[in-house]
Scaffold this motif. Structure first.
Motif, short mmCIF file in Angstrom:
data_model
loop_
_atom_site.label_atom_id
_atom_site.label_comp_id
_atom_site.label_asym_id
_atom_site.label_seq_id
_atom_site.Cartn_x
_atom_site.Cartn_y
_atom_site.Cartn_z
N PHE A 6 1.00 -5.11 -1.04
CA PHE A 6 -0.30 -4.85 -1.67
C PHE A 6 -0.78 -6.06 -2.46
O PHE A 6 -1.96 -6.42 -2.41
CB PHE A 6 -0.22 -3.63 -2.61
CG PHE A 6 -1.45 -3.45 -3.43
CD1 PHE A 6 -2.58 -2.83 -2.90
CD2 PHE A 6 -1.53 -3.94 -4.73
CE1 PHE A 6 -3.74 -2.70 -3.64
CE2 PHE A 6 -2.68 -3.81 -5.49
CZ PHE A 6 -3.79 -3.18 -4.93
N ARG A 7 0.12 -6.69 -3.19
CA ARG A 7 -0.30 -7.83 -4.01
C ARG A 7 -0.85 -8.97 -3.14
O ARG A 7 -1.71 -9.72 -3.58
CB ARG A 7 0.87 -8.32 -4.87
CG ARG A 7 1.18 -7.36 -6.02
CD ARG A 7 2.21 -7.91 -6.97
NE ARG A 7 2.44 -7.01 -8.09
CZ ARG A 7 1.70 -6.97 -9.19
NH1 ARG A 7 0.66 -7.77 -9.33
NH2 ARG A 7 1.99 -6.13 -10.17
N ARG A 42 -2.70 -8.46 -0.63
CA ARG A 42 -4.03 -8.03 -0.19
C ARG A 42 -4.95 -7.61 -1.35
O ARG A 42 -6.06 -7.15 -1.12
CB ARG A 42 -3.90 -6.84 0.76
CG ARG A 42 -3.00 -7.07 1.96
CD ARG A 42 -3.17 -5.93 2.94
NE ARG A 42 -2.03 -5.78 3.84
CZ ARG A 42 -1.94 -4.85 4.77
NH1 ARG A 42 -2.93 -3.96 4.90
NH2 ARG A 42 -0.89 -4.76 5.55
N LYS A 43 -4.48 -7.74 -2.54
CA LYS A 43 -5.26 -7.28 -3.71
C LYS A 43 -6.52 -8.11 -3.90
O LYS A 43 -6.49 -9.35 -3.81
CB LYS A 43 -4.39 -7.35 -4.96
CG LYS A 43 -5.07 -6.82 -6.22
CD LYS A 43 -4.18 -7.04 -7.43
CE LYS A 43 -4.92 -6.64 -8.71
NZ LYS A 43 -4.19 -7.08 -9.92
N VAL A 101 0.01 0.97 -7.78
CA VAL A 101 -0.52 0.50 -6.50
C VAL A 101 -1.46 1.53 -5.90
O VAL A 101 -2.57 1.21 -5.46
CB VAL A 101 0.63 0.16 -5.53
CG1 VAL A 101 0.10 0.06 -4.09
CG2 VAL A 101 1.30 -1.14 -5.93
N ILE A 129 -5.47 1.25 -5.11
CA ILE A 129 -6.04 1.51 -3.78
C ILE A 129 -7.19 2.49 -3.90
O ILE A 129 -8.26 2.29 -3.30
CB ILE A 129 -4.95 2.04 -2.83
CG1 ILE A 129 -3.98 0.92 -2.45
CG2 ILE A 129 -5.59 2.61 -1.56
CD1 ILE A 129 -2.79 1.37 -1.63
N MET A 145 -7.98 -2.90 -2.76
CA MET A 145 -7.23 -3.50 -1.65
C MET A 145 -8.19 -3.97 -0.57
O MET A 145 -9.09 -3.25 -0.17
CB MET A 145 -6.25 -2.47 -1.07
CG MET A 145 -5.47 -2.98 0.13
SD MET A 145 -4.20 -1.80 0.63
CE MET A 145 -4.04 -2.21 2.37
N ASP A 184 -9.00 -4.36 2.95
CA ASP A 184 -8.53 -3.76 4.21
C ASP A 184 -9.03 -4.51 5.43
O ASP A 184 -8.98 -4.00 6.55
CB ASP A 184 -8.93 -2.29 4.29
CG ASP A 184 -10.45 -2.08 4.26
OD1 ASP A 184 -11.18 -3.08 4.27
OD2 ASP A 184 -10.88 -0.92 4.23
N GLN A 231 -4.99 3.04 3.98
CA GLN A 231 -4.67 1.75 3.37
C GLN A 231 -3.22 1.72 2.91
O GLN A 231 -2.50 0.73 3.10
CB GLN A 231 -5.60 1.47 2.20
CG GLN A 231 -7.04 1.18 2.63
CD GLN A 231 -7.92 0.81 1.45
OE1 GLN A 231 -7.49 0.14 0.53
NE2 GLN A 231 -9.15 1.28 1.47
N LEU A 245 0.23 -0.74 4.52
CA LEU A 245 1.10 -1.67 3.81
C LEU A 245 2.47 -1.78 4.46
O LEU A 245 3.18 -2.77 4.26
CB LEU A 245 1.27 -1.22 2.35
CG LEU A 245 0.01 -1.26 1.48
CD1 LEU A 245 0.31 -0.66 0.11
CD2 LEU A 245 -0.53 -2.66 1.34
#
Length: 233
Positions: A71-72, A74-75, A206, A210, A215, A217, A227, A231
Motif C-alpha cells: 500500500f505504501r 501506491r499511497k 491501511v 483506502i 490509494m 488504483d 483495492q 495489494l
C-alpha cells in the motif's frame, strides 16, 4: 490469481494452507468492521468454511505487513499542512500511544505506535512521517510540551524550519479521525502483545486510508474491497 501474487504474499502462502481469497476476505473484514475474531469464525461457519478464530488472527499477522508495504508504494501524496496528535491504545492492560498525523483535508499522513508518550516518541513519529511523505510546511499540534519539543529538535538544523502551530481547535479534524480507528479496536478488548497491536493497527490504518481514497488504483476505478485485494498482487 496465484500467478500474479506479489513475492511477499507468495512467501507467506507457503506457510498457510487456505485459499488466498478466503484469507483476504477474513483479514479485510477484521480490519474494516467492528468484529471480534469469534464473530469471524461464526460468519465463516455460516458459509460452510471451518476456520478457528486463532487461525484468522494468524492470517492477519502474516498478511498485513506485506499488504501495508505494498500500500505504501501506491499511497497518494498528502498535503503539506499536517495535524498531529496521539490517542490511547490498551495493550496487556496498560495504555500505550498511537501517534497519528493527517493533512488539512483529513488524509492520513502516517502513524506510529509507541510505549511512551514523550519527546522521543513524538520525534520518532514526525521523522517517520517526513521520511515516508516528505517535509510539511506547517504542523499543527495541541498544547503538548513533548510534541513541541520534538518539532523544535527537528527544526534545529534546518535553514527553513517547519512552521509549528499550537491551536487545539485546528486539531479537531484528527481527533475526529481517531474515532474511526477506536471504533475498530474497541471490539478487540485490548491487545495482548505490542507486536500484534502494531501489525493489526497498521492494517486498520491501511484500510481506513483506502476507504478515504488514498490509494492509487491506476485509474481502474476499484471499490475499497477490490483495492485491498489488489495489494496481494
Amino acid at each position: 490469481m496465484t500467478e500474479k501474487l506479489s513475492p511477499g504474499v507468495g512467501k507467506v502462502l507457503k506457510r498457510l494452507h487456505y485459499p488466498l481469497d478466503v484469507m483476504l476476505l477474513c483479514v479485510r473484514w477484521y480490519v474494516t468492521y467492528p468484529l471480534s475474531l469469534r464473530h469471524l469464525e461464526q460468519m465463516m461457519a455460516e458459509r460452510g468454511i471451518a476456520v478457528d478464530h486463532s487461525t484468522v488472527h494468524r492470517w492477519a499477522l502474516k498478511l498485513l505487513p506485506v499488504l501495508e508495504k505494498e500500500f505504501r508504494r501506491r499511497k497518494r501524496t498528502v498535503g503539506k499542512s499536517w495535524r498531529m496528535d496521539e490517542t490511547y491504545i490498551r495493550i496487556r492492560g496498560e495504555w500505550r500511544y498511537l501517534y497519528r498525523a493527517v493533512d488539512k483535508a483529513g488524509n492520513t499522513v502516517d502513524f506510529l505506535l509507541r510505549a511512551r508518550r514523550d519527546k522521543a516518541a513524538a520525534r520518532a513519529c514526525f521523522e517517520k512521517a517526513i521520511d515516508q511523505n516528505g517535509e510539511p510546511e506547517t504542523v499543527t499540534i495541541d498544547r503538548s510540551g513533548s510534541n513541541l519539543a520534538a518539532l523544535q529538535a527537528i527544526n534545529a538544523p534546518r535553514d527553513v524550519p517547519i512552521k509549528v502551530r499550537q491551536k487545539k481547535y485546528l486539531n479537531n479534524i484528527i481527533e475526529q479521525d481517531h474515532r474511526a480507528i477506536k471504533r475498530r479496536t474497541r471490539p478487540m478488548l485490548g491487545f495482548k502483545k505490542f507486536r500484534c497491536a502494531r501489525i493489526l493497527l497498521g492494517g486498520i490504518e491501511v484500510m481506513h486510508m483506502i476507504v478515504k481514497g488514498q490509494m492509487d488504483d491506476g485509474g481502474v476505478d476499484q471499490n475499497p474491497a477490490q483495492q485491498f485485494y489488489s495489494l496481494a498482487g
